[in-house]
Scaffold this motif. Structure first.
Motif, PDB file in Angstrom:
ATOM      1  N   VAL A   1       0.890  -0.563  -0.145  1.00  0.00           N
ATOM      2  CA  VAL A   1      -0.499  -0.303  -0.042  1.00  0.00           C
ATOM      3  C   VAL A   1       0.921   1.445  -0.147  1.00  0.00           C
ATOM      4  N   PHE A   2       1.693   1.474   1.298  1.00  0.00           N
ATOM      5  CA  PHE A   2       2.732   2.545   0.794  1.00  0.00           C
ATOM      6  C   PHE A   2       3.701   2.837  -0.894  1.00  0.00           C
ATOM      7  N   TRP A   3       3.953   1.828  -1.256  1.00  0.00           N
ATOM      8  CA  TRP A   3       5.301   2.211  -2.050  1.00  0.00           C
ATOM      9  C   TRP A   3       3.771   2.334  -2.703  1.00  0.00           C
ATOM     10  N   SER A   4       2.349   1.631  -3.299  1.00  0.00           N
ATOM     11  CA  SER A   4       1.401   2.082  -4.399  1.00  0.00           C
ATOM     12  C   SER A   4       1.306   3.606  -3.763  1.00  0.00           C
ATOM     13  N   MET A   5       1.428   3.833  -3.011  1.00  0.00           N
ATOM     14  CA  MET A   5       0.901   5.497  -3.089  1.00  0.00           C
ATOM     15  C   MET A   5       2.015   6.236  -3.150  1.00  0.00           C
ATOM     16  N   ALA A   6       3.551   5.901  -2.836  1.00  0.00           N
ATOM     17  CA  ALA A   6       4.836   6.498  -3.598  1.00  0.00           C
ATOM     18  C   ALA A   6       4.726   7.175  -4.507  1.00  0.00           C
ATOM     19  N   LEU A   7       4.599   5.629  -5.542  1.00  0.00           N
ATOM     20  CA  LEU A   7       5.072   5.565  -6.850  1.00  0.00           C
ATOM     21  C   LEU A   7       3.685   6.012  -7.649  1.00  0.00           C
TER      22      LEU A   7
ATOM     23  N   LYS B   1       2.340  19.264   1.137  1.00  0.00           N
ATOM     24  CA  LYS B   1       3.921  18.888   2.115  1.00  0.00           C
ATOM     25  C   LYS B   1       4.221  17.194   1.546  1.00  0.00           C
ATOM     26  N   PHE B   2       2.935  16.612   2.047  1.00  0.00           N
ATOM     27  CA  PHE B   2       3.135  15.315   2.559  1.00  0.00           C
ATOM     28  C   PHE B   2       4.014  14.785   1.033  1.00  0.00           C
ATOM     29  N   THR B   3       3.205  15.536   0.078  1.00  0.00           N
ATOM     30  CA  THR B   3       3.112  14.392  -1.446  1.00  0.00           C
ATOM     31  C   THR B   3       4.531  15.512  -2.441  1.00  0.00           C
ATOM     32  N   THR B   4       4.930  16.574  -1.542  1.00  0.00           N
ATOM     33  CA  THR B   4       6.095  17.485  -2.326  1.00  0.00           C
ATOM     34  C   THR B   4       6.948  16.267  -1.460  1.00  0.00           C
ATOM     35  N   VAL B   5       7.257  16.093  -0.308  1.00  0.00           N
ATOM     36  CA  VAL B   5       8.194  15.045   0.812  1.00  0.00           C
ATOM     37  C   VAL B   5       8.572  14.275  -0.283  1.00  0.00           C
ATOM     38  N   ILE B   6       7.184  13.380  -0.020  1.00  0.00           N
ATOM     39  CA  ILE B   6       7.333  11.590  -0.336  1.00  0.00           C
ATOM     40  C   ILE B   6       8.587  12.253  -2.218  1.00  0.00           C
ATOM     41  N   ARG B   7       7.860  13.226  -2.986  1.00  0.00           N
ATOM     42  CA  ARG B   7       8.525  12.278  -4.200  1.00  0.00           C
ATOM     43  C   ARG B   7       9.929  13.143  -4.163  1.00  0.00           C
ATOM     44  N   ALA B   8      10.293  14.428  -3.610  1.00  0.00           N
ATOM     45  CA  ALA B   8      11.766  14.550  -3.217  1.00  0.00           C
ATOM     46  C   ALA B   8      12.326  13.375  -2.564  1.00  0.00           C
ATOM     47  N   THR B   9      12.187  12.806  -1.613  1.00  0.00           N
ATOM     48  CA  THR B   9      12.963  11.633  -0.431  1.00  0.00           C
ATOM     49  C   THR B   9      12.949  11.142  -1.856  1.00  0.00           C
ATOM     50  N   ILE B  10      11.790  10.478  -2.531  1.00  0.00           N
ATOM     51  CA  ILE B  10      12.367   8.889  -3.259  1.00  0.00           C
ATOM     52  C   ILE B  10      13.111   9.641  -4.490  1.00  0.00           C
ATOM     53  N   LYS B  11      13.290  10.191  -4.745  1.00  0.00           N
ATOM     54  CA  LYS B  11      13.620  10.732  -5.919  1.00  0.00           C
ATOM     55  C   LYS B  11      16.029  11.292  -5.816  1.00  0.00           C
TER      56      LYS B  11
ATOM     57  N   LEU C   1      19.089  13.506   8.423  1.00  0.00           N
ATOM     58  CA  LEU C   1      20.093  12.162   8.839  1.00  0.00           C
ATOM     59  C   LEU C   1      19.493  11.468   9.741  1.00  0.00           C
ATOM     60  N   ILE C   2      18.910  12.329  10.961  1.00  0.00           N
ATOM     61  CA  ILE C   2      17.964  11.809  12.098  1.00  0.00           C
ATOM     62  C   ILE C   2      16.403  11.052  12.489  1.00  0.00           C
ATOM     63  N   SER C   3      15.494  11.771  11.048  1.00  0.00           N
ATOM     64  CA  SER C   3      15.250  11.061  10.337  1.00  0.00           C
ATOM     65  C   SER C   3      14.704   9.505   9.658  1.00  0.00           C
ATOM     66  N   THR C   4      16.270   9.865   8.695  1.00  0.00           N
ATOM     67  CA  THR C   4      15.959   8.722   7.836  1.00  0.00           C
ATOM     68  C   THR C   4      16.568   7.450   8.843  1.00  0.00           C
ATOM     69  N   ILE C   5      17.245   7.729   9.190  1.00  0.00           N
ATOM     70  CA  ILE C   5      18.563   6.809  10.602  1.00  0.00           C
ATOM     71  C   ILE C   5      16.835   6.115  11.245  1.00  0.00           C
TER      72      ILE C   5
ATOM     73  N   GLY D   1      11.091   2.936   5.582  1.00  0.00           N
ATOM     74  CA  GLY D   1      11.758   3.951   6.401  1.00  0.00           C
ATOM     75  C   GLY D   1      12.236   5.295   6.213  1.00  0.00           C
ATOM     76  N   PHE D   2      13.404   5.254   5.466  1.00  0.00           N
ATOM     77  CA  PHE D   2      14.121   5.754   4.219  1.00  0.00           C
ATOM     78  C   PHE D   2      13.086   7.489   4.210  1.00  0.00           C
ATOM     79  N   VAL D   3      12.020   7.174   3.841  1.00  0.00           N
ATOM     80  CA  VAL D   3      10.485   7.879   2.901  1.00  0.00           C
ATOM     81  C   VAL D   3       9.527   7.962   4.037  1.00  0.00           C
ATOM     82  N   ILE D   4       9.956   6.673   4.659  1.00  0.00           N
ATOM     83  CA  ILE D   4       8.153   7.369   5.749  1.00  0.00           C
ATOM     84  C   ILE D   4       8.765   8.373   7.175  1.00  0.00           C
TER      85      ILE D   4
END
Length: 360
Positions: free
Chosen positions: A33-39, A203-213, A311-315, A325-328
């Motif tokens: 579900v998460f990766w379908s939303m992210a993609l 903000k939610f969509t921007t962060v997901i898109r920027a983090t994944i790319k 860095l902290i939020s990724t770890i 978690g590297f996106v969440i």
């Protein structure tokens, strides 16, 4: 007494209960579900361009976008994963047979240390190399056993993976096709002021898109450069170590160096000075430069978060949610900062609704 307040309280309790129950039902497919939303978020711009070219026909545009995702994302991952499984099996076999003796490698490095450094190790009680080597041998044995168990677990969970994979593709199609209507429904249902809802969802969509790319681009670049460098320098299992470096590069600043730095030290300690210096140069000025240039441009710039928060939020996210978690993690951190920013501005309005924050 069946008062309106009681009715509303019961309704809210029911709303919470059925929402929690629905989340519980979806929990086994959390990753899908998460990766379908992210993609879907990531490829929505492509879907919209295809939609315009196909005469606003949503189903053909969604199918075309899904096909492109399969070709440029899924198939390369399958090919890499297939080769990686073979490399992991080969490395595990070499560890079990003793051909890869990590304890012996450490002994070579220690024997090549200058006297002042050996004295320093002795001062801190690190000169008992037999105990250290025995621990390293035990760790290597445990690692090889863990690799074998993980491979067995992957084989046993193949059916779960296949089911989750097709669930992800199925959801991705409908999220792509009906995503605009679903987003509108969510915005209308959230009990927030319309500008705040719009701001937080953006903000939610921007962060997901920027983090994944950003993270995927950095990981792919560092893993590719590191794997090619290892292959040219004759390091066995270059594909495996390249994938490991790509995975570790999800950790800003420190990731890939956890692999190439020990290999460079081993080269220097065993007399392969040229290879060691080449690997250090590549690691610092090529692999490290990719992290220092691309990550701030692709991740920090769009998410508008400091590097240390990323860095902290990724770890922390990877510690709790695994690879997802590297996106969440950054998403939660970005929403945390956005919500507190709205709350701080609301205090300046003497209790009134917080104004819509300035465009960023």
């Amino acid at each position: 007494m069946n008062s309106p307040q009681l009715q509303r309280g019961v309704f809210l309790a029911l709303l919470f209960a059925v929402t929690a129950a629905f989340g519980w039902i979806l929990l086994p497919f959390f990753g899908a579900v998460f990766w379908s939303m992210a993609l879907a978020i990531l490829f929505t711009p492509l879907y919209r361009r295809l939609l315009a070219r196909m005469g606003k026909r949503r189903t053909p545009a969604a199918l075309a976008t899904l096909a492109i995702v399969l070709v440029i994302v899924i198939l390369p991952l399958v090919v890499i994963a297939t080769s990686l499984v073979q490399d992991v099996a080969e490395v595990a076999q070499r560890v079990r047979s003793g051909q890869l003796n990590f304890a012996g490698y450490v002994q070579q490095v220690v024997a090549a240390l200058p006297q002042w450094l050996a004295n320093l190790l002795d001062r801190f009680g690190l000169s008992n190399m037999e105990a250290m080597l025995s621990k390293l041998s035990a760790v290597a044995a445990q690692a090889s056993q863990a690799i074998g168990q993980q491979a067995l677990s992957i084989g046993q969970n193949t059916l779960d993976f296949i089911v989750g994979f097709f669930v992800m593709l199925y959801l991705l199609f409908f999220l792509m096709r009906d995503g605009a209507d679903l987003s509108k429904t969510i915005r209308q249902a959230l009990p927030l002021a319309r500008p705040h809802t719009h701001y937080l969802l953006n903000k939610f969509t921007t962060v997901i898109r920027a983090t994944i790319k950003g993270n995927i681009a950095v990981a792919a670049a560092q893993g590719l450069l590191g794997g090619v460098a290892f292959a040219l320098l004759g390091v066995q299992g270059a594909l495996l170590w390249g994938v490991v470096m790509a995975f570790l590069s999800l950790l800003p600043a420190v990731g890939a160096a956890l692999i190439w730095a020990p290999v460079a030290i081993w080269f220097l300690a065993t007399g392969a000075i040229f290879k060691g210096l080449v690997l250090i140069f590549v690691g610092v000025f090529v692999i490290g430069l990719v992290d220092n240039l691309l990550r701030p441009l692709l991740v920090g710039k769009d998410t508008q978060m400091p590097d240390y928060i990323v860095l902290i939020s990724t770890i922390g996210g990877m510690a709790i949610f695994g690879i997802n978690g590297f996106v969440i993690g950054p998403v939660i951190a970005a929403l945390f900062m956005a919500v507190w920013s709205l709350f701080a501005e609301s205090n300046e309005e003497d209790g009134n609704a917080p104004p819509f924050p300035p465009a960023q």
